[in-house]
Enzyme design. Structure first.
Site, PDB file in Angstrom:
ATOM      1  CD  GLN A  28       9.792  -8.090  -2.291  1.00 31.70           C
ATOM      2  OE1 GLN A  28       9.598  -8.090  -1.031  1.00 31.70           O
ATOM      3  NE2 GLN A  28       9.439  -7.310  -3.047  1.00 31.70           N
ATOM      4  CG  HIS A  34       3.392   0.448  -5.476  1.00 30.31           C
ATOM      5  ND1 HIS A  34       3.608   1.607  -4.707  1.00 30.31           N
ATOM      6  CD2 HIS A  34       3.832  -0.608  -4.888  1.00 30.31           C
ATOM      7  CE1 HIS A  34       4.322   1.505  -3.416  1.00 30.31           C
ATOM      8  NE2 HIS A  34       4.390  -0.032  -3.534  1.00 30.31           N
ATOM      9  CG  HIS A  53       5.350   4.937  -5.105  1.00 30.00           C
ATOM     10  ND1 HIS A  53       6.005   4.043  -5.987  1.00 30.00           N
ATOM     11  CD2 HIS A  53       5.722   4.388  -3.969  1.00 30.00           C
ATOM     12  CE1 HIS A  53       6.779   3.234  -5.556  1.00 30.00           C
ATOM     13  NE2 HIS A  53       6.612   3.426  -4.258  1.00 30.00           N
ATOM     14  CG  ASP A 112      11.728  -3.854  -2.953  1.00 32.89           C
ATOM     15  OD1 ASP A 112      12.071  -3.773  -1.580  1.00 32.89           O
ATOM     16  OD2 ASP A 112      10.908  -3.338  -3.488  1.00 32.89           O
ATOM     17  N   GLY A 167       0.806  -1.260   0.116  1.00 30.86           N
ATOM     18  CA  GLY A 167       0.140   0.086   0.045  1.00 30.86           C
ATOM     19  C   GLY A 167       0.813   1.106  -0.029  1.00 30.86           C
ATOM     20  CE  LYS A 193       7.653   8.665  -9.053  1.00 26.64           C
ATOM     21  NZ  LYS A 193       6.835   9.508  -8.816  1.00 26.64           N
ATOM     22  CB  SER A 194      10.836   4.490  -1.652  1.00 28.93           C
ATOM     23  OG  SER A 194      10.613   3.647  -0.207  1.00 28.93           O
TER      24      SER A 194
END
Ligand code: AMP
Length: 290
Positions: free
Chosen positions: A154, A37, A34, A151, A31, A185-186
């Site tokens: 990941q 995503h 930005h 990530d 969630g 962006k994060s």
């Protein structure tokens, strides 16, 4: 766009779509969405008939002294962004829907992959990630799942889990989306004060430097890492957690820039820990210098 809060609602809807012969994409998120995503959703919409995004701050991937309690949330804004980008369903479960009080099963990779890079300071993080992603795979049963290169550790770990557990799911990696000035962006960028926001540019600056060195044919991974560390050292507000060069697939440290090398970093700007990375593929640039 359907807003689902329970596992059974998701299962019922996905079953209907599959009966109609439609393909399903999954975009797992925590969630506070930005453009990074959104780029995953766009990619998923372009490759799948229906897209499910999960919006769940997963407690099992946070360590005891991390930012679970303060992690930013704005579900209304998330829904607006997801709907605008063509998402079909958002799965927004309560913690109790995902984890029964007596839940005791985890999915964990037992080699060194989760211990490298971020795993050195976040020892239970990737166990939590693998567990929640595995649960989302079982709930949504997507044809494809979309993850950001932001990530990178990941993504390599999820690819490994999918292979090891024989999930019939294609993992699609998507490039890092950056602010116009370069900052990746994060959701955590919201923690930064204006001065810290400025100082945070040292991460993308170091990435640009390292990438350029690799493109110019530098084969000594240590030289690239040292130059990046030196650059980060020029920013007084930055404290390095790590800067490392590893094999993209195994995450084992490398000394030479050969094959696919992930050069990744975590840097504290004030109290905020930010990550960034680039991938160097030895190709024409490397061969030209050889
Ligand atoms: P998060 O909500 O931070 O767990 O991220 C959810 C997904 O979005 C992960 O696959 C991330 O790698 C991806 N993501 C986050 N930030 C970015 C970005 N700046 N560019 C591309 N993907 C991102």
């Amino acid at each position: 766009m359907i807003i689902a809060e329970t596992i059974s609602e998701v299962r019922k809807q996905v079953k209907e779509w599959k009966q109609q012969g439609l393909t399903v994409g999954l975009v797992p998120t925590m969630g506070f969405l930005h453009e990074g995503h959104a780029s995953l959703v766009d990619r998923a919409v372009s490759m799948c008939d229906r897209v499910v995004a999960s919006d769940f701050v997963n407690p099992t991937q946070f360590g005891p002294n991390e930012d679970l309690a303060t992690y930013p949330r704005d579900f209304e804004h998330d829904c607006k962004l997801l709907e605008e980008h063509g998402c079909s369903m958002v799965f927004h479960p309560a913690v109790s829907e995902m984890y029964a009080p007596d839940a005791a099963t985890y999915v964990e990779i037992l080699n060194d992959m989760p211990k490298q890079l971020c795993g050195k300071t976040r020892p239970i993080h990737f166990r939590g990630v693998c567990t929640v992603v595995s649960k989302l795979f079982n709930i949504v049963t997507p044809d494809r799942a979309f993850f950001g290169q932001k990530d990178a550790q990941q993504l390599s770990i999820i690819r490994k889990m999918v292979r090891d557990m024989s999930y019939d799911i294609e993992v699609v990696g998507c490039p890092i989306v950056r602010e116009p000035d370069g900052l990746a962006k994060s959701s955590r960028n919201t923690y930064l004060s204006p001065e810290e926001r400025q100082a945070a540019l040292i991460l993308s600056g170091a990435v640009a430097l390292g990438r350029q060195m690799a493109e110019d044919g530098e084969k000594d991974a240590g030289a690239i890492v040292e130059a990046m560390k030196e650059k980060i050292g020029t920013e007084p507000m930055a404290v390095i957690d790590y800067v490392e060069a590893v094999n993209l697939d195994t995450l084992e440290p490398v000394s030479r820039m050969e094959g696919s090398v992930l050069v990744a970093m975590a840097v504290y700007i004030g109290k905020t820990r930010l990550i960034d990375n680039f991938i160097a593929e030895s190709g024409e640039a490397g061969q030209a210098g050889a």
